[in-house]
Design an enzyme around this catalytic site. Structure first.
Site, short mmCIF file in Angstrom:
data_model
loop_
_atom_site.label_atom_id
_atom_site.label_comp_id
_atom_site.label_asym_id
_atom_site.label_seq_id
_atom_site.Cartn_x
_atom_site.Cartn_y
_atom_site.Cartn_z
N HIS A 430 0.81 -1.21 0.00
CA HIS A 430 0.00 0.00 0.00
C HIS A 430 0.85 1.27 0.00
O HIS A 430 2.06 1.25 0.25
CB HIS A 430 -0.97 0.01 1.18
CG HIS A 430 -0.33 0.11 2.54
ND1 HIS A 430 -0.03 1.31 3.14
CD2 HIS A 430 0.06 -0.84 3.43
CE1 HIS A 430 0.50 1.11 4.33
NE2 HIS A 430 0.58 -0.18 4.52
N CYS A 449 2.63 -4.58 7.03
CA CYS A 449 2.39 -4.42 5.59
C CYS A 449 3.61 -3.80 4.92
O CYS A 449 4.48 -3.24 5.58
CB CYS A 449 1.17 -3.55 5.35
SG CYS A 449 -0.41 -4.33 5.79
#
Length: 527
Positions: A430, A449
Site C-alpha cells: 500500500h 504491511c
C-alpha cells in the site's frame, strides 16, 4: 421372497467390500528396478535396513532386491567427493558421516559382506539426505517461524536417485536439484569469494561521534584497516588518524555494498557493519543459502519480489526487471511475513480499519490521554450495530467491542491505494501517509504491511491498459475519494522473501539483518 433376501445380502456384502477398499492405504507407485552391473554384490540383511527407521530407505532397496548397489568405484568416488566438499555449498560434511565412510572406502577390498552392506546403506542414506538438503534445505521454516508461509516443496528422492543411478547422471542430479535463481548462484560465488579472504583478527571499532571528511579520530586507523581488508580501499595506506579523500571515497564504496546511504559519513550504522568479522559474514552467507533452498525453485513468468532486508520491490516480467521501488517493511516487533501469493486486486481510496495489535499498543493508550485522538486522525468509531460512537462515549474498558475506520484520503494510513493478495496475515502492499520514510536507509518502520513508493505509477503499470486505466482516469478516481476496487487481470505472483547477502561483479553485498535471523539460523544448521 428368498430372492429378495439374497439380493439384500449381496448388496450389503458389496457395500462392505467397497468401504473396505476405500479405507486401504494407497500404495505408492513402484520404483523402477536398479540396474546393477557390478561384479560383486551382497545381500543386505533387512535388520540393517530397518535400523535406520526410514521408510524411504526400505523402498529404495526393494528396487535392488535388497542387494548392494555401490560396487562401481566411480560412483562411490563421486558421492564421497560431493559429501566431503558439501561445505562449498554451505552444507556441513559432518551431517553426512563422511569420516566413517572414508574408513570403509580405504578398506574396501578387506570388507566382509556385512561391512559392505553397512557401507552401501551409508552411501545411499547420506547421498539422499545431501540431495534433499540441496533441494529443500536442512531445516523446515514452518517449525522455526510463525510468520513464514512458503509453498511446500516435494521431492521423490528415490525415483530421482534410481533414474540418475541407472543413467549415470548423478552429477546432473546434484546440479539440477538446486535453485535456479541468479541470486542463489551469486550466493555460491559469495561463499567461494569470502573463503578466499585471509583470517582477520578484528579489533572492535568504537567511535561515539560521527566522523566526517577531514576529521581526526583514532578510530580511523582500524577503519582504514577494515576498508583495505574488504578491498574497498586499494593499494597501501599510511594508516593515519585523518579522514582523507581516499578513505572518504573508499568508505562510500563500503556503504553502498551494505545498503547504507553512501555519503561517507561514518556513524553508528557504518561502524556496526565495519565490526563484522569474516567468519560472521560467512555465517550470514550460509544462512541465506539455506533460505533460498526453502523458496520455490522456479519463478512465475511475471512477479513482484520484495526483499525485506533490502527494503526493495522489483517487478519482473518475462525475465526483465520492469520496475523498482523502495519499500517500508515491518519493525522487529511487527514483522513483515515471508510468503508467496498472487496479486488479486487494486483498491483506490481505501478505508483503513485499525487492526487489533495497533488498537492495543497505540490507539488505546493514546485515547486514554486524549479522547479526540481518533477524531484528529479522521477515524470514526462504530459500535457492533454499525452506529457511529462519539469519542466522549467510548468505553475505555471495552475497546475491542468497536470498529475503528479511517476515511479515504491523502492522509489515510494506507494512502491512496492498496494492492491485495490472499494471505493469512492480513497484509498487503500500500501507499502511506508517511512518504518521507522512503528517504531513510533503514526502513523497518511499518506494522507488517509493505508500503510502496510512488504506488499510483505502479498501479498503472499493473493494469497495463492505457485506454481504460490511463493516468488521467486514475487521477479522476482518486479525486472522487470513493473507494474503488479493480481486479488485476494479468497474473503476477508475489514473493515476500528475506535475504541479507549475495554477490555482484565479484563484490560481496550485505544488508542489515533487520529481524536478527541470520546467526540463529546458522547456529541451528550446525547443531
Amino acid at each position: 421372497m428368498n430372492k429378495l433376501y439374497f439380493l439384500l445380502i449381496l448388496c450389503f456384502f458389496i457395500s462392505c467390500k467397497k468401504n473396505q477398499k476405500d479405507t486401504l492405504p494407497k500404495i505408492k507407485k513402484a520404483l523402477p528396478a536398479i540396474v546393477i552391473t557390478d561384479a560383486r554384490t551382497v545381500d543386505i540383511d533387512t535388520a540393517l535396513i530397518n535400523a535406520y527407521k526410514s521408510e524411504t530407505l526400505k523402498q529404495f532397496y526393494l528396487s535392488s532386491d535388497n542387494k548392494t548397489i555401490w560396487g562401481n568405484i566411480k560412483k562411490r568416488t563421486y558421492i564421497l567427493s560431493q559429501l566431503k566438499q558439501s561445505d562449498e555449498l554451505g552444507l556441513n560434511p559432518n551431517d553426512y558421516k563422511v569420516k566413517k565412510m572414508d574408513i570403509y572406502e580405504k578398506q574396501i577390498d578387506k570388507l566382509n559382506n556385512k561391512q559392505l552392506a553397512e557401507y552401501d546403506l551409508l552411501l545411499t542414506h547420506n547421498f539422499e539426505k545431501y540431495v534433499t538438503h540441496l533441494y529443500e534445505g536442512k531445516l523446515n521454516p514452518k517449525f522455526l517461524y510463525r510468520d513464514w508461509a512458503l509453498e511446500d516443496k516435494d521431492l521423490d528422492i528415490n525415483t530421482a536417485l534410481v533414474k540418475s543411478f541407472n543413467h549415470n547422471t548423478l552429477d546432473s542430479l546434484v546440479k539440477n536439484i538446486q535453485p535456479k535463481s541468479e541470486t542463489y548462484i551469486q550466493l555460491l560465488k559469495a561463499l567461494k569469494l569470502i573463503n578466499s579472504f585471509p583470517d582477520d583478527p578484528i579489533s572492535t571499532i568504537e567511535s561515539k561521534e560521527k566522523i566526517v571528511l577531514n576529521d581526526t579520530n583514532r578510530a580511523l586507523i582500524n577503519i582504514k584497516k577494515r576498508l583495505l581488508y574488504w578491498n574497498d580501499m586499494s593499494g597501501k595506506d599510511s594508516l593515519t588518524a585523518i579522514y582523507d579523500n581516499k578513505t572518504f571515497e573508499s568508505m562510500k564504496k563500503f556503504q553502498s555494498r551494505h545498503g547504507l546511504v553512501p555519503d561517507g559519513v561514518i556513524g553508528a550504522s557504518t561502524i556496526h557493519h565495519l565490526n563484522f568479522s569474516k567468519e560472521k559474514r560467512k555465517h550470514q552467507i550460509i544462512a541465506n543459502l539455506e533460505r533460498w533452498r526453502w523458496y520455490p525453485n522456479e519463478f512465475a513468468e511475471n512477479y513482484f519480489i520484495v526483499n525485506i532486508p533490502d527494503f526493495s520491490l522489483h517487478v519482473v516480467e518475462n525475465k526483465d526487471t520492469t520496475a523498482v521501488r523502495n519499500v517500508v517493511v515491518g519493525t522487529s516487533k511487527r514483522k513483515t511475513p515471508v510468503l508467496t501469493s498472487t496479486l488479486k486486486s487494486i483498491v483506490f481510496n481505501p478505508t483503513w480499519t485499525v487492526p487489533p495489535t495497533i488498537l492495543k499498543e497505540d490507539v488505546v493508550p493514546a485515547m486514554k490521554r486524549n479522547r479526540n485522538y481518533l477524531k484528529n486522525k479522521n477515524i470514526t468509531i462504530y459500535d457492533s450495530a454499525g452506529h457511529e460512537v462519539n469519542p466522549a462515549n467510548w468505553n475505555i474498558n471495552k475497546p475491542r467491542s468497536y470498529r475503528y475506520i479511517q476515511k479515504p484520503g491523502y492522509y489515510n494510513s494506507l494512502g491512496l491505494i492498496k494492492i491485495m493478495f490472499p494471505n493469512n496475515y492480513s497484509v498487503y502492499l500500500h501507499d502511506t501517509n508517511h512518504r518521507n520514510y522512503f528517504e531513510r536507509s533503514n526502513r523497518s518502520l511499518s506494522s507488517g504491511c509493505v508500503r510502496v513508493e510512488n504506488p499510483l505509477e505502479l498501479a498503472q503499470h499493473i493494469l497495463d491498459d492505457s485506454k481504460n486505466w490511463s493516468k488521467d482516469k486514475i487521477d479522476t478516481i482518486i479525486a472522487r475519494k470513493k473507494t474503488t476496487s479493480i481486479k488485476i487481470t494479468k497474473k503476477y505472483k508475489l514473493y515476500q522473501w528475506y535475504w541479507t547477502a549475495w554477490s555482484k561483479k565479484n563484490q560481496l553485498i550485505f544488508r542489515y539483518d533487520v529481524y536478527d535471523l541470520d546467526e540463529d539460523l546458522y547456529s541451528k544448521l550446525r547443531n
